[in-house]
Design a protein around this motif. Sequence first.
Motif, PDB file in Angstrom:
ATOM      1  N   ALA A 118       7.339 -23.433  12.311  1.00  0.00           N
ATOM      2  CA  ALA A 118       7.892 -23.582  13.656  1.00  0.00           C
ATOM      3  C   ALA A 118       8.936 -24.683  13.713  1.00  0.00           C
ATOM      4  O   ALA A 118      10.079 -24.458  14.130  1.00  0.00           O
ATOM      5  N   HIS A 119       8.568 -25.905  13.290  1.00  0.00           N
ATOM      6  CA  HIS A 119       9.539 -26.992  13.477  1.00  0.00           C
ATOM      7  C   HIS A 119      10.601 -27.038  12.390  1.00  0.00           C
ATOM      8  O   HIS A 119      11.637 -27.668  12.573  1.00  0.00           O
ATOM      9  N   ASP A 120      10.384 -26.350  11.265  1.00  0.00           N
ATOM     10  CA  ASP A 120      11.427 -26.317  10.242  1.00  0.00           C
ATOM     11  C   ASP A 120      12.467 -25.235  10.513  1.00  0.00           C
ATOM     12  O   ASP A 120      13.669 -25.452  10.271  1.00  0.00           O
ATOM     13  N   PHE A 121      12.037 -24.053  10.997  1.00  0.00           N
ATOM     14  CA  PHE A 121      12.933 -22.910  11.032  1.00  0.00           C
ATOM     15  C   PHE A 121      13.202 -22.362  12.434  1.00  0.00           C
ATOM     16  O   PHE A 121      14.257 -21.763  12.649  1.00  0.00           O
ATOM     17  N   LEU A 122      12.282 -22.527  13.362  1.00  0.00           N
ATOM     18  CA  LEU A 122      12.592 -22.091  14.722  1.00  0.00           C
ATOM     19  C   LEU A 122      13.713 -22.929  15.320  1.00  0.00           C
ATOM     20  O   LEU A 122      14.558 -22.420  16.061  1.00  0.00           O
ATOM     21  N   GLY A 160      15.449 -43.311  10.676  1.00  0.00           N
ATOM     22  CA  GLY A 160      14.001 -43.415  10.584  1.00  0.00           C
ATOM     23  C   GLY A 160      13.318 -43.266  11.926  1.00  0.00           C
ATOM     24  O   GLY A 160      12.260 -42.646  12.043  1.00  0.00           O
ATOM     25  N   PHE A 161      13.942 -43.818  12.964  1.00  0.00           N
ATOM     26  CA  PHE A 161      13.388 -43.708  14.311  1.00  0.00           C
ATOM     27  C   PHE A 161      13.420 -42.249  14.782  1.00  0.00           C
ATOM     28  O   PHE A 161      12.439 -41.753  15.368  1.00  0.00           O
ATOM     29  N   ILE A 162      14.523 -41.554  14.518  1.00  0.00           N
ATOM     30  CA  ILE A 162      14.624 -40.136  14.872  1.00  0.00           C
ATOM     31  C   ILE A 162      13.548 -39.342  14.138  1.00  0.00           C
ATOM     32  O   ILE A 162      12.859 -38.496  14.724  1.00  0.00           O
ATOM     33  N   GLY A 163      13.395 -39.613  12.849  1.00  0.00           N
ATOM     34  CA  GLY A 163      12.387 -38.901  12.081  1.00  0.00           C
ATOM     35  C   GLY A 163      10.978 -39.201  12.541  1.00  0.00           C
ATOM     36  O   GLY A 163      10.113 -38.314  12.540  1.00  0.00           O
ATOM     37  N   TRP A 164      10.736 -40.451  12.971  1.00  0.00           N
ATOM     38  CA  TRP A 164       9.405 -40.816  13.458  1.00  0.00           C
ATOM     39  C   TRP A 164       9.050 -40.027  14.711  1.00  0.00           C
ATOM     40  O   TRP A 164       7.948 -39.467  14.819  1.00  0.00           O
ATOM     41  N   LEU A 165       9.966 -39.924  15.659  1.00  0.00           N
ATOM     42  CA  LEU A 165       9.685 -39.184  16.884  1.00  0.00           C
ATOM     43  C   LEU A 165       9.704 -37.673  16.659  1.00  0.00           C
ATOM     44  O   LEU A 165       9.052 -36.931  17.392  1.00  0.00           O
ATOM     45  N   ALA A 166      10.419 -37.213  15.639  1.00  0.00           N
ATOM     46  CA  ALA A 166      10.476 -35.783  15.354  1.00  0.00           C
ATOM     47  C   ALA A 166       9.292 -35.309  14.522  1.00  0.00           C
ATOM     48  O   ALA A 166       9.199 -34.115  14.213  1.00  0.00           O
ATOM     49  N   GLY A 167       8.441 -36.209  14.105  1.00  0.00           N
ATOM     50  CA  GLY A 167       7.279 -35.810  13.325  1.00  0.00           C
ATOM     51  C   GLY A 167       7.609 -35.549  11.862  1.00  0.00           C
ATOM     52  O   GLY A 167       6.823 -34.840  11.189  1.00  0.00           O
ATOM     53  N   GLY A 168       9.279 -36.393  11.728  1.00  0.00           N
ATOM     54  CA  GLY A 168      10.011 -36.247  10.444  1.00  0.00           C
ATOM     55  C   GLY A 168      10.459 -36.872   9.241  1.00  0.00           C
ATOM     56  O   GLY A 168      10.660 -37.861   9.529  1.00  0.00           O
ATOM     57  N   ILE A 189       0.122 -39.521  28.160  1.00  0.00           N
ATOM     58  CA  ILE A 189       0.847 -40.065  27.004  1.00  0.00           C
ATOM     59  C   ILE A 189       1.060 -38.989  25.946  1.00  0.00           C
ATOM     60  O   ILE A 189       2.138 -38.881  25.339  1.00  0.00           O
ATOM     61  N   GLY A 190       0.029 -38.159  25.724  1.00  0.00           N
ATOM     62  CA  GLY A 190       0.154 -37.092  24.735  1.00  0.00           C
ATOM     63  C   GLY A 190       1.240 -36.099  25.093  1.00  0.00           C
ATOM     64  O   GLY A 190       2.039 -35.701  24.240  1.00  0.00           O
ATOM     65  N   ILE A 191       1.292 -35.682  26.362  1.00  0.00           N
ATOM     66  CA  ILE A 191       2.327 -34.743  26.803  1.00  0.00           C
ATOM     67  C   ILE A 191       3.718 -35.363  26.676  1.00  0.00           C
ATOM     68  O   ILE A 191       4.685 -34.703  26.267  1.00  0.00           O
ATOM     69  N   PHE A 192       3.815 -36.645  27.001  1.00  0.00           N
ATOM     70  CA  PHE A 192       5.104 -37.338  26.882  1.00  0.00           C
ATOM     71  C   PHE A 192       5.599 -37.344  25.439  1.00  0.00           C
ATOM     72  O   PHE A 192       6.777 -37.065  25.174  1.00  0.00           O
ATOM     73  N   PHE A 193       4.698 -37.586  24.486  1.00  0.00           N
ATOM     74  CA  PHE A 193       5.120 -37.610  23.083  1.00  0.00           C
ATOM     75  C   PHE A 193       5.395 -36.208  22.559  1.00  0.00           C
ATOM     76  O   PHE A 193       6.226 -36.034  21.659  1.00  0.00           O
ATOM     77  N   VAL A 194       4.707 -35.198  23.089  1.00  0.00           N
ATOM     78  CA  VAL A 194       5.044 -33.823  22.724  1.00  0.00           C
ATOM     79  C   VAL A 194       6.469 -33.491  23.184  1.00  0.00           C
ATOM     80  O   VAL A 194       7.241 -32.836  22.476  1.00  0.00           O
ATOM     81  N   TYR A 195       6.827 -33.963  24.374  1.00  0.00           N
ATOM     82  CA  TYR A 195       8.183 -33.734  24.884  1.00  0.00           C
ATOM     83  C   TYR A 195       9.217 -34.439  23.993  1.00  0.00           C
ATOM     84  O   TYR A 195      10.240 -33.843  23.623  1.00  0.00           O
ATOM     85  N   LEU A 196       8.946 -35.703  23.645  1.00  0.00           N
ATOM     86  CA  LEU A 196       9.867 -36.418  22.764  1.00  0.00           C
ATOM     87  C   LEU A 196       9.969 -35.735  21.403  1.00  0.00           C
ATOM     88  O   LEU A 196      11.057 -35.636  20.829  1.00  0.00           O
ATOM     89  N   PHE A 197       8.837 -35.276  20.892  1.00  0.00           N
ATOM     90  CA  PHE A 197       8.846 -34.565  19.611  1.00  0.00           C
ATOM     91  C   PHE A 197       9.760 -33.345  19.687  1.00  0.00           C
ATOM     92  O   PHE A 197      10.567 -33.093  18.780  1.00  0.00           O
ATOM     93  N   SER A 198       9.649 -32.589  20.783  1.00  0.00           N
ATOM     94  CA  SER A 198      10.455 -31.383  20.930  1.00  0.00           C
ATOM     95  C   SER A 198      11.944 -31.718  21.014  1.00  0.00           C
ATOM     96  O   SER A 198      12.779 -31.031  20.408  1.00  0.00           O
TER      97      SER A 198
END
Length: 342
Positions: free
Chosen positions: A186-190, A18-26, A80-89
């Motif tokens: 993008a995030h499903d198939f790239l 769940g934690f992985i999915g939360w940070l992955a936007g997943g 903070i926004g850039i940091f969470f974009v990095y974690l998301f990636s």
Amino acid sequence: MRAMLFRPFRIKTWIKIGFIGWLAGGFASGGNFNYQSRGSWPGGHELDDVWRKIYDAMQSIHLREFIWIIVVLATIGLVIGIFFVYLFSRFRFILFDTVISGNADIGRGWRRYRDQAHRFFAFWLLYTLAVWAAIGAIIGIPLWHAYKAGVFHRNASIGTIFTLLGSILIGMVLLGILFAIISTLAHDFLVPLMALDDLGVDQAWSALLRMIGREPLAWAGYLGMKVVFSIGAAIAVGVALLLMALILAIPVVLLIVVGVLIAKSAGSAGIAIGIFLLVLFVLALIVLWFLIVIFCSAPVVVFFQAYTLYFFGGRYAKLGEILWPSPPPIAPAFGVAPPPAV
């Protein structure tokens, strides 16, 4: 993939997934409106009075007095926004690795797909900037035209304001649909393409668009079913969280009541200690609720990632070989000579 959740069932594994999915936007341009119109609107006089009061309140605010506070808060929010974009990636690849391997190992995915995640981060950062630029254009251009036309004067009609806001709303809805499709692709198939073939973002997009061009209806069906599944998942998780909230409500209320009674009986010092303990209790409750939320979301995270991978595996050979490996050749029985070569 069910084995990852239920064979065996471990609360720690569910929380980690769940934690992985939360940070992955997943999480249009302005129309040609007649801004000088003073046409009638239901309840127009009363609404115009309301608008004038809002206008007066806005005029009374002097932003120059708060400019440094605004700059500091905006800078902090940007970092903070850039940091969470990095974690998301990074966690998009960790989620892919988790589901494809059946093992929630954050460290392995973090190390294995570092370069691919950095390329994806650069793309997603530029994409996010493009989204905000488009939002700014859709909101800013109509507002600028309206300002130049005098819509925000004290005698502006509320009907004109609603017309302006309606145009912005339509543009935002259309833009939201467009960017939702791009983001999903993008995030499903790239990510699988970049992870397995070590492609650049442009190469992955080219490969993906060729696949979509071969069977567009299937991809449209994928997006449609994902919307349907998202609604069902939201309802299921909502019901689960409601049940958990009801279960927690009774002991939480009892603890609060007992704490208040003890604090009152202990005098002023007891009240001060009680406030301190209440703050700690609220913080602990927030942490507990966060863990409950990500625990309940674990099956949803695995389901959606598996749905994506199995859909894509039938169209992407390298992924299909991982999902459905070919059985090993059957060894000849002991003492039986292999058939002669032809």
